[in-house]
Each structure stands twice: as C-alpha cells, then as structure tokens.
Design a protein around this motif. Structure first.
Motif, short mmCIF file in Angstrom:
data_model
loop_
_atom_site.label_atom_id
_atom_site.label_comp_id
_atom_site.label_asym_id
_atom_site.label_seq_id
_atom_site.Cartn_x
_atom_site.Cartn_y
_atom_site.Cartn_z
N SER A 132 -33.23 79.75 63.56
CA SER A 132 -32.63 78.92 64.27
C SER A 132 -31.73 78.28 62.77
CB SER A 132 -33.24 78.03 64.95
OG SER A 132 -33.90 77.01 64.42
N LEU A 177 -23.00 83.79 68.29
CA LEU A 177 -23.49 82.48 68.65
C LEU A 177 -23.44 81.61 67.62
CD1 LEU A 177 -27.05 83.60 70.29
CD2 LEU A 177 -24.88 82.92 71.59
N GLN A 202 -28.46 78.40 68.19
CA GLN A 202 -28.67 79.14 69.19
C GLN A 202 -29.31 80.25 69.44
OE1 GLN A 202 -24.25 79.52 70.43
NE2 GLN A 202 -24.54 77.78 71.94
N GLN A 235 -29.74 76.72 73.92
CA GLN A 235 -29.22 75.90 73.18
C GLN A 235 -30.29 75.34 71.97
OE1 GLN A 235 -26.02 75.39 73.15
NE2 GLN A 235 -25.67 76.58 74.73
#
Length: 179
Positions: A36, A111, A115, A176
């Motif tokens: 991430s 993305l 995300q 998210q």
C-alpha cells in the motif's frame, strides 16, 4: 504495412517471455502494508525488474507478466500436460486464473496509492479448448469502468495466430486505505 509472419510473431512472444523470466525474482509476496506504500506503477515495475518478488501463482501455473500500462495488463503462459483435466485438455481453471489475474491487474494499474481491490464477480466464456499444442497464449485485461467503489474489466485469451480461447469479465470492489 504488412503484418509480421506467424514465425516472426512467435519468436517475438518467446523472446519477450524469456526476457521477463530472466528479470523476475523468485516467488513470494509482500505484506499489505508494504504494497500500500507503492503506487501501482512502482509495484508492477518492481516485480517486472526483479526488485520485488513475483507472485507465487505465476510460478504454480507457469505464466509471467509481459506488458502493462494504465488500464491494461497482459500475461503470457504456455499450457501443457501439467494443466490437464482428466479429459485430456487444459483445465478451465487455468484460463479462469489467467483471466482473473489480467483483469484484476488491469484494474490495479489505475488505483491510487494505498487502494486495493478484490474480485466480486468473475464470468468466463470458453470458446475452444486449450491443449499442450496451443503454444503460448496471452491473457489481456482491459478496464471498462473504474468507479469510487467498484471497477469492471474485460479479458481475453488468444494465441499467436489470434485464435480466441476464452473471454471474461469481472467486477472488483475497490478497497480504500485504512485509517
């Protein structure tokens, strides 16, 4: 402009696959927190240049990433007898996995940092059987729609002669960042 001959195209496909296999690191995965922190481009470039581990599913089913850009992802593999079902053709799960992978990765390319995504729905239509004689095949995924909470993509598996083996579509939920 004349299209390249089948032999020329096959040689290009084989060269591209071999070049990628040479660059890929061994199989492994990263903690979600580490993934991430990367943009999708950083993530896929890291895999493609061997700085990050290659996904273990590619090793298991013997396919590699070939090309990616915003909204597009292409994998290549050569099915063989290891992938056969009891009826003497490549198991449908091979094609389903290639399609799920290329379509999901196509979505991932678009993305935002932090995300994630997960497959909600996967639809596959088989056109013809894959066999060990099919040669290398490509699974190409393209985004159809990217929204705030869901994304849709389409995919197809084809060989060097352009013969279609399967098509697919997917709906993915966009996850998210936490916190």
């Amino acid at each position: 402009m004349q299209s390249p001959s089948r032999d020329t195209l096959l040689a290009q496909w084989q060269d591209q696959e071999q070049a990628m296999r040479t660059r890929l690191a061994g199989p492994g995965s990263l903690p979600l927190a580490q993934v991430s922190e990367l943009t999708p481009q950083e993530f896929f470039e890291g895999i493609g240049n061997g700085e990050l581990p290659s996904p273990p599913i590619g090793t298991l089913l013997d396919f590699v990433p070939i090309e990616w850009s915003s909204g597009l992802f292409v994998f290549q593999g050569t099915p063989d007898a290891r992938h056969y079902n009891p009826l003497g053709t490549v198991h449908g799960g091979y094609a389903a996995t290639l399609l799920d992978s290329c379509m999901g990765c196509a979505i991932h390319t678009r993305l935002q940092k932090g995300q994630g995504y997960t497959t909600l729905d996967l639809r596959i239509s088989y056109v013809r059987a894959l066999t060990a004689d099919s040669g290398p095949v490509r699974a190409e995924g393209k985004i159809v729609h990217l929204g705030r909470s869901t994304a849709l993509a389409e995919g197809r598996i084809y060989d060097v002669d352009g013969r279609l083996y399967a098509t697919g579509s997917t709906t993915c939920m966009i996850l998210q960042p936490r916190g």
